[in-house]
Design a protein around this motif. Structure first.
Motif, PDB file in Angstrom:
ATOM      1  N   GLY A 124      18.311  16.180   2.284  1.00 57.14           N
ATOM      2  CA  GLY A 124      18.025  16.341   0.852  1.00 57.14           C
ATOM      3  C   GLY A 124      17.631  15.018   0.260  1.00 57.14           C
ATOM      4  N   THR A 125      17.015  14.247   0.946  1.00 58.02           N
ATOM      5  CA  THR A 125      16.659  12.981   0.481  1.00 58.02           C
ATOM      6  C   THR A 125      15.514  13.091  -0.786  1.00 58.02           C
ATOM      7  N   LYS A 126      15.746  12.143  -1.662  1.00 55.62           N
ATOM      8  CA  LYS A 126      14.677  11.962  -2.743  1.00 55.62           C
ATOM      9  C   LYS A 126      13.764  11.212  -2.499  1.00 55.62           C
ATOM     10  N   MET A 127      13.526  10.739  -1.447  1.00 54.52           N
ATOM     11  CA  MET A 127      12.366   9.790  -1.009  1.00 54.52           C
ATOM     12  C   MET A 127      11.286  10.614  -0.476  1.00 54.52           C
ATOM     13  N   GLY A 171       6.338   9.301   5.734  1.00 55.42           N
ATOM     14  CA  GLY A 171       6.807   8.433   6.872  1.00 55.42           C
ATOM     15  C   GLY A 171       5.837   7.503   7.529  1.00 55.42           C
ATOM     16  N   LEU A 172       6.059   6.473   8.229  1.00 51.69           N
ATOM     17  CA  LEU A 172       5.184   5.836   9.023  1.00 51.69           C
ATOM     18  C   LEU A 172       5.162   6.075  10.624  1.00 51.69           C
ATOM     19  N   PRO A 173       4.465   6.920  11.090  1.00 50.31           N
ATOM     20  CA  PRO A 173       4.490   7.464  12.488  1.00 50.31           C
ATOM     21  C   PRO A 173       4.397   6.054  13.183  1.00 50.31           C
ATOM     22  N   SER A 210      20.185   6.338  -9.240  1.00 50.62           N
ATOM     23  CA  SER A 210      20.566   7.588  -9.102  1.00 50.62           C
ATOM     24  C   SER A 210      20.523   8.148  -7.585  1.00 50.62           C
ATOM     25  N   TYR A 211      21.159   7.998  -6.686  1.00 53.94           N
ATOM     26  CA  TYR A 211      20.680   8.425  -5.279  1.00 53.94           C
ATOM     27  C   TYR A 211      21.052   9.899  -5.156  1.00 53.94           C
ATOM     28  N   SER A 212      20.282  10.626  -4.075  1.00 58.93           N
ATOM     29  CA  SER A 212      20.806  11.729  -3.704  1.00 58.93           C
ATOM     30  C   SER A 212      22.075  11.911  -3.089  1.00 58.93           C
ATOM     31  N   SER A 213      22.680  13.143  -3.082  1.00 65.02           N
ATOM     32  CA  SER A 213      24.247  13.163  -2.520  1.00 65.02           C
ATOM     33  C   SER A 213      23.942  12.780  -1.017  1.00 65.02           C
ATOM     34  N   GLY A 214      22.950  13.288  -0.444  1.00 68.44           N
ATOM     35  CA  GLY A 214      22.859  13.151   1.131  1.00 68.44           C
ATOM     36  C   GLY A 214      22.806  11.393   1.411  1.00 68.44           C
ATOM     37  N   MET A 215      22.170  10.769   0.505  1.00 69.82           N
ATOM     38  CA  MET A 215      22.179   9.288   0.684  1.00 69.82           C
ATOM     39  C   MET A 215      23.479   8.743   0.553  1.00 69.82           C
ATOM     40  N   GLN A 216      24.262   9.236  -0.713  1.00 71.64           N
ATOM     41  CA  GLN A 216      25.657   8.746  -1.104  1.00 71.64           C
ATOM     42  C   GLN A 216      26.572   9.074  -0.122  1.00 71.64           C
ATOM     43  N   GLY A 258      21.022  -5.087   5.732  1.00 73.19           N
ATOM     44  CA  GLY A 258      22.450  -5.376   5.508  1.00 73.19           C
ATOM     45  C   GLY A 258      23.059  -4.852   4.300  1.00 73.19           C
ATOM     46  N   ARG A 259      22.137  -4.284   3.488  1.00 72.66           N
ATOM     47  CA  ARG A 259      23.108  -3.836   2.231  1.00 72.66           C
ATOM     48  C   ARG A 259      23.637  -2.666   2.723  1.00 72.66           C
ATOM     49  N   LYS A 260      24.607  -2.229   1.835  1.00 72.53           N
ATOM     50  CA  LYS A 260      25.387  -0.873   1.824  1.00 72.53           C
ATOM     51  C   LYS A 260      24.237   0.124   1.483  1.00 72.53           C
ATOM     52  N   LYS A 287       0.839  -1.106   0.049  1.00 75.08           N
ATOM     53  CA  LYS A 287      -0.022   0.039  -0.080  1.00 75.08           C
ATOM     54  C   LYS A 287       0.820   1.266   0.098  1.00 75.08           C
ATOM     55  N   GLN A 288       2.042   1.321   0.774  1.00 79.72           N
ATOM     56  CA  GLN A 288       2.690   2.669   1.131  1.00 79.72           C
ATOM     57  C   GLN A 288       3.921   2.518   0.414  1.00 79.72           C
ATOM     58  N   CYS A 289       4.671   1.615  -0.255  1.00 80.60           N
ATOM     59  CA  CYS A 289       6.057   1.561  -0.627  1.00 80.60           C
ATOM     60  C   CYS A 289       6.156   1.167  -2.097  1.00 80.60           C
ATOM     61  N   PHE A 290       5.063   0.069  -2.217  1.00 84.49           N
ATOM     62  CA  PHE A 290       5.137  -0.331  -3.821  1.00 84.49           C
ATOM     63  C   PHE A 290       5.046   0.646  -4.875  1.00 84.49           C
ATOM     64  N   THR A 291       4.605   1.638  -4.572  1.00 83.00           N
ATOM     65  CA  THR A 291       4.381   2.792  -5.702  1.00 83.00           C
ATOM     66  C   THR A 291       5.630   3.101  -6.182  1.00 83.00           C
ATOM     67  N   CYS A 292       6.796   3.220  -5.457  1.00 84.83           N
ATOM     68  CA  CYS A 292       8.165   3.697  -5.642  1.00 84.83           C
ATOM     69  C   CYS A 292       9.031   2.588  -5.497  1.00 84.83           C
TER      70      CYS A 292
HETATM   71  C1  HEM Z   1      15.261   4.884  -0.475  1.00 87.72           C
HETATM   72  C2  HEM Z   1      12.494   2.211   2.051  1.00 87.72           C
HETATM   73  C3  HEM Z   1       8.413   4.501   0.197  1.00 87.72           C
HETATM   74  C4  HEM Z   1      11.346   6.525  -3.070  1.00 87.72           C
HETATM   75  C5  HEM Z   1      14.567   4.109   0.130  1.00 87.72           C
HETATM   76  C6  HEM Z   1      15.680   3.208   0.906  1.00 87.72           C
HETATM   77  C7  HEM Z   1      14.796   2.251   1.850  1.00 87.72           C
HETATM   78  C8  HEM Z   1      13.522   2.723   1.401  1.00 87.72           C
HETATM   79  C9  HEM Z   1      15.415   1.260   2.845  1.00 87.72           C
HETATM   80  C10 HEM Z   1      17.144   3.039   1.063  1.00 87.72           C
HETATM   81  C11 HEM Z   1      17.573   2.214  -0.180  1.00 87.72           C
HETATM   82  C12 HEM Z   1      18.970   1.828  -0.612  1.00 87.72           C
HETATM   83  O1  HEM Z   1      19.908   2.665   0.412  1.00 87.72           O
HETATM   84  O2  HEM Z   1      19.279   1.346  -1.538  1.00 87.72           O
HETATM   85  C13 HEM Z   1      11.070   2.400   1.757  1.00 87.72           C
HETATM   86  C14 HEM Z   1       9.924   1.895   2.562  1.00 87.72           C
HETATM   87  C15 HEM Z   1       8.751   2.845   2.154  1.00 87.72           C
HETATM   88  C16 HEM Z   1       9.238   3.349   1.155  1.00 87.72           C
HETATM   89  C17 HEM Z   1       9.886   0.724   3.468  1.00 87.72           C
HETATM   90  C18 HEM Z   1       7.431   2.526   2.428  1.00 87.72           C
HETATM   91  C19 HEM Z   1       7.156   2.447   3.971  1.00 87.72           C
HETATM   92  C20 HEM Z   1       8.859   5.246  -0.536  1.00 87.72           C
HETATM   93  C21 HEM Z   1       7.741   5.944  -1.338  1.00 87.72           C
HETATM   94  C22 HEM Z   1       8.773   6.490  -2.324  1.00 87.72           C
HETATM   95  C23 HEM Z   1      10.062   6.323  -2.106  1.00 87.72           C
HETATM   96  C24 HEM Z   1       6.559   6.120  -1.358  1.00 87.72           C
HETATM   97  C25 HEM Z   1       8.349   7.614  -3.627  1.00 87.72           C
HETATM   98  C26 HEM Z   1       7.234   8.643  -3.272  1.00 87.72           C
HETATM   99  C27 HEM Z   1      12.536   6.408  -2.570  1.00 87.72           C
HETATM  100  C28 HEM Z   1      13.606   7.261  -3.315  1.00 87.72           C
HETATM  101  C29 HEM Z   1      14.961   6.566  -2.397  1.00 87.72           C
HETATM  102  C30 HEM Z   1      14.377   5.644  -1.479  1.00 87.72           C
HETATM  103  C31 HEM Z   1      13.625   8.212  -4.273  1.00 87.72           C
HETATM  104  C32 HEM Z   1      16.170   7.265  -2.726  1.00 87.72           C
HETATM  105  C33 HEM Z   1      16.620   8.104  -1.638  1.00 87.72           C
HETATM  106  C34 HEM Z   1      17.831   9.110  -1.844  1.00 87.72           C
HETATM  107  O3  HEM Z   1      18.563   8.757  -2.773  1.00 87.72           O
HETATM  108  O4  HEM Z   1      17.720  10.010  -1.239  1.00 87.72           O
HETATM  109  N1  HEM Z   1      13.504   3.641   0.397  1.00 87.72           N
HETATM  110  N2  HEM Z   1      10.717   3.295   1.059  1.00 87.72           N
HETATM  111  N3  HEM Z   1      10.026   5.308  -1.070  1.00 87.72           N
HETATM  112  N4  HEM Z   1      13.147   5.756  -1.389  1.00 87.72           N
HETATM  113 FE1  HEM Z   1      11.970   4.683  -0.141  1.00 87.72          FE
END
Ligand code: HEM
Length: 106
Positions: free
Chosen positions: A79-82, A86-88, A49-55, A39-41, A14-19
């Motif tokens: 500056g995350t791209k995510m 969040g899940l409160p 392509s990650y954000s610089s903050g993530m990298q 456990g992944r890096k 429901k919350q994560c699979f969209t992305c």
């Molecule tokens: C990154 C989990 C929801 C977009 C990540 C990472 C995790 C994560 C663990 C880091 C992955 C890595 O280092 O390779 C989750 C979970 C979600 C969720 C469990 C739901 C509860 C979402 C949603 C979106 C999204 C809804 C889009 C609107 C992204 C993006 C990144 C990311 C763009 C890269 C962040 C960056 O480079 O700053 N997510 N995510 N995620 N996620 Fe999610």
């Protein structure tokens, strides 16, 4: 209550699979594929392509770090791209992480 994998799977869909895909070898979408993410890096998935903050984060994804990340991504990574609020609820985060742990080779 203890963590519930089935509940975590439902929340993920429901919350994560969209992305994010989470199956082995699944494609990156708006976010990186999450197979084996516990456990992944950090910021290391091929072809994403990650954000610089993530990298800049460094280290591996522990339970605690994923818990922080999905509580409030913008607070955990500058500056995350995510773009996810969040899940409160602690229980929901525990369930999702329990599900993520099952999506792994190890
Ligand atoms: C990154 C989990 C929801 C977009 C990540 C990472 C995790 C994560 C663990 C880091 C992955 C890595 O280092 O390779 C989750 C979970 C979600 C969720 C469990 C739901 C509860 C979402 C949603 C979106 C999204 C809804 C889009 C609107 C992204 C993006 C990144 C990311 C763009 C890269 C962040 C960056 O480079 O700053 N997510 N995510 N995620 N996620 Fe999610």
């Amino acid at each position: 209550a203890s963590a519930n994998v089935d509940a975590g799977k439902a929340i993920f869909q429901k919350q994560c699979f969209t992305c994010h895909t989470v199956d082995k070898g699944g494609p990156n979408k708006v976010g990186p594929n999450l197979w084996g993410v516990v456990g992944r890096k950090k910021g290391s998935h091929e072809g994403f392509s990650y954000s610089s903050g993530m990298q800049a984060k460094g280290g591996e994804w522990t339970y605690e770090d994923i818990d922080h990340m999905i509580f409030k991504p913008t607070a955990y990574i500058k500056g995350t791209k995510m773009a996810f609020a969040g899940l409160p609820k602690e229980q929901e985060r525990a369930d999702v992480i329990a599900f993520l742990r099952t999506m792994s080779d190890s």
